[in-house]
Design a protein around this motif. Structure first.
Motif, short mmCIF file in Angstrom:
data_model
loop_
_atom_site.label_atom_id
_atom_site.label_comp_id
_atom_site.label_asym_id
_atom_site.label_seq_id
_atom_site.Cartn_x
_atom_site.Cartn_y
_atom_site.Cartn_z
N THR A 64 39.02 17.09 24.73
CA THR A 64 39.24 18.12 23.88
C THR A 64 38.24 19.15 23.72
O THR A 64 37.01 18.92 23.81
N ILE A 65 38.71 20.55 24.08
CA ILE A 65 37.48 21.37 24.22
C ILE A 65 38.21 22.62 23.03
O ILE A 65 39.32 23.25 23.42
N GLY A 66 37.49 22.82 21.97
CA GLY A 66 38.04 23.69 21.13
C GLY A 66 39.38 23.37 20.39
O GLY A 66 39.29 22.08 20.08
N ASP A 67 40.20 23.93 20.50
CA ASP A 67 41.80 23.48 19.97
C ASP A 67 42.55 23.05 21.17
O ASP A 67 43.86 22.70 20.90
N GLU A 68 42.02 22.85 22.34
CA GLU A 68 42.72 22.33 23.24
C GLU A 68 42.65 20.90 23.73
O GLU A 68 41.22 20.66 23.97
N MET A 69 43.70 20.32 24.09
CA MET A 69 43.47 18.74 24.72
C MET A 69 44.37 18.68 25.82
O MET A 69 45.32 19.10 25.86
N LYS A 70 43.77 17.93 26.93
CA LYS A 70 44.34 17.56 28.06
C LYS A 70 44.03 16.34 28.48
O LYS A 70 42.99 15.73 28.27
N VAL A 71 44.90 15.23 29.00
CA VAL A 71 44.70 14.03 29.74
C VAL A 71 44.21 14.36 30.95
O VAL A 71 44.77 15.18 31.84
N LEU A 72 42.91 14.06 31.40
CA LEU A 72 42.46 14.30 32.94
C LEU A 72 42.01 13.08 33.49
O LEU A 72 41.74 11.88 32.74
N LYS A 73 42.33 12.97 34.69
CA LYS A 73 42.19 11.90 35.58
C LYS A 73 41.19 12.15 36.85
O LYS A 73 40.73 13.27 37.21
N GLY A 74 40.74 10.91 37.47
CA GLY A 74 39.95 10.98 38.68
C GLY A 74 40.16 12.36 39.66
O GLY A 74 41.40 12.26 39.90
N VAL A 89 37.94 10.92 24.75
CA VAL A 89 38.38 9.50 24.51
C VAL A 89 39.01 9.01 25.81
O VAL A 89 39.72 9.46 26.58
N CYS A 90 38.33 7.76 26.12
CA CYS A 90 38.48 7.05 27.37
C CYS A 90 39.95 6.02 27.32
O CYS A 90 40.00 5.30 26.46
N LEU A 91 40.99 6.59 27.93
CA LEU A 91 42.14 6.00 28.11
C LEU A 91 42.14 4.72 28.95
O LEU A 91 43.11 3.53 29.06
#
Length: 110
Positions: A64-74, A89-91
């Motif tokens: 999460t950065i500011g109001d934006e959230m994304k799921v990121l991978k390797g 948050v580590c998934l």
């Protein structure tokens, strides 16, 4: 200042909550830090005056950065401008490689 750094020569610093880090290298203008997360580990929402660029080395993270959230991978990256709220948050167990400008003096041993 170390210019050639072997990961195996550095010890992990346990931060608790399934998170540990290694300060890989730094000078007054830049710092590179490896951060390992266990699934469920949380990098609490915070902000700092440093510019930060991060590489997702492995694992899966909700960033999460500011109001934006994304799921990121390797293989993914993210960039955090100065003084912007952000967290992770580590998934899935993984490692982030963070670069800060200038160095994070608060990370250095007292």
């Amino acid at each position: 200042m170390n210019t050639l750094v072997k990961d195996s020569d550095l010890d992990w610093e346990d931060l608790g909550g399934g998170i540990k880090r290694k300060i890989m290298a730094h000078d007054p203008n830049m710092m590179i830090v490896k951060v390992a997360f266990e699934k469920g580990g949380v990098g609490a929402v915070h902000k700092h005056p440093h510019t930060q660029a991060s590489f997702v080395h492995s694992g899966t993270f909700e960033i999460t950065i500011g109001d934006e959230m994304k799921v990121l991978k390797g293989g993914d990256v993210y960039f955090i401008p100065s003084d912007i709220l952000h967290g992770a948050v580590c998934l899935e167990d993984g490692v982030l490689v963070d670069v800060f400008n200038p160095l994070r003096e608060d990370f250095l041993p007292k």
